[in-house]
Design a protein around this motif. Structure first.
Motif: not given
Length: 345
Positions: A214-240
């Protein structure tokens, strides 16, 4: 030259600027916060009155025309960082820019390119302070061989509230203002690379659970930015690395970081207490972190020190900001495509 006078102008004077940057600059001898331009003249005057700033401008363009200013502190939301940085550098002013660096990696790269065209000017991004007090301690354990070879990193940054559908709309929920930035993901990734190194490949899954606010006027505003994220990474040193950031984990245990090596393990809890153990140990043991060995916030002092030629920018140079923005964008690209994304982009 030590104590050389430096006149600073503020563009955007939100909470972090008022709580961190203004008090930080005021501790440095020879520095004057000489002007401010905020979202309105009224809000600018309020900040000026609170902190005894002599000049209030009605726009950032007017402020940048002030030839008496040596440096600019940008405290706006990310969507303005590229525009303001390029304009300030063009006017021959040093730049301290609030994090996150930009809304996407291409904007960040433009900022870096512009700074490299003016090497006589200092360009700094406000750093992630989350692990300042333990960064040196973690690196000492790694450099002393406690881990052996780093094999895996686990980072969990979990809120303790339940999903907030229909809650108030914050600028961080607005993709037009925040871009690819997700929760505190970039902040914690920046902290991680200080001791674990950079990612070279990213795979991610994300979820928007609170689909409107809800914005400052109480209107619904759609949200597309996640509120939960899981990331797997391969690091430059070979670790995960596995990074989980969430705002939907009600009653969770909070933040938790593990570094697993071939010969040892390090654990950082939510209160930044570090424990470790080596092969053959039955449990982890506390690793002392005496106050004299802890790095403390000195962002404004570092910025002025670099302007005076006394020290380099370490926390955080623009090239590091470009990398974490590439990581941030890669997370969204991977989540949208279902594919692994290699870095650099």
């Amino acid at each position: 030259m030590a104590n050389e006078p430096v006149r600073v102008g503020l563009i955007g004077a939100g909470k972090n600027t008022r709580d961190r940057h203004i008090p930080g600059f005021q501790t440095v001898e020879g520095v004057e916060i000489a002007a401010v331009a905020n979202r309105s003249m009224q809000s600018g005057r309020q900040v000026a009155d609170q902190f005894n700033i002599p000049q209030v401008y009605g726009s950032w363009q007017e402020l940048l025309e002030d030839e008496s200013l040596d440096a600019i502190c940008i405290g706006t939301w990310p969507y303005m960082h590229r525009t303001l940085t390029l304009a300030a550098l063009e006017k021959g002013k040093h730049v301290l820019c609030e994090a996150r660096m930009a809304t996407n990696s291409s904007e960040a790269q433009e900022m870096l390119d512009a700074s490299r065209e003016r090497p006589e000017l200092v360009a700094q991004i406000v750093p992630s302070p989350m692990t300042f007090k333990v960064d040196d301690l973690i690196n000492k354990q790694i450099n002393d061989g406690l881990l052996g070879d780093l094999l895996a990193v686990e980072i969990q940054v979990l809120g303790r509230d339940f999903v907030d559908v229909g809650g108030p709309l914050h600028w961080r929920h607005n993709r037009d203002l925040s871009g690819y930035n997700i929760l505190s993901m970039g902040i914690w990734y920046e902290a991680m690379i200080r001791w674990a190194g950079r990612a070279t490949k990213v795979m991610a899954m994300t979820k928007v659970n609170a689909t409107y606010r809800l914005d400052d006027n109480g209107n619904r505003v759609g949200v597309t930015i996640p509120d939960h994220v899981d990331v797997l990474c391969e690091l430059a040193n070979g670790a995960q690395a596995h990074i989980r950031i969430s705002a939907i984990t009600g009653l969770s245990a909070g933040n938790d970081i593990w570094l697993y090596g071939s010969d040892g393990t390090l654990h950082l809890d939510g209160q930044l207490n570090l424990t470790g153990g080596k092969r053959g140990d039955s449990q982890l043991s506390e690793i002392s972190n005496p106050p004299e060995g802890q790095y403390a916030w000195r962002v404004e002092q570092e910025f002025i020190g670099a302007i005076r030629g006394e020290e380099p920018i370490v926390h955080t140079p623009f090239d590091v900001g470009v990398h974490y923005m590439e990581f941030t964008e890669a997370v969204t690209r991977s989540a949208q495509s279902g594919q692994a994304i290699s870095l650099p982009l």
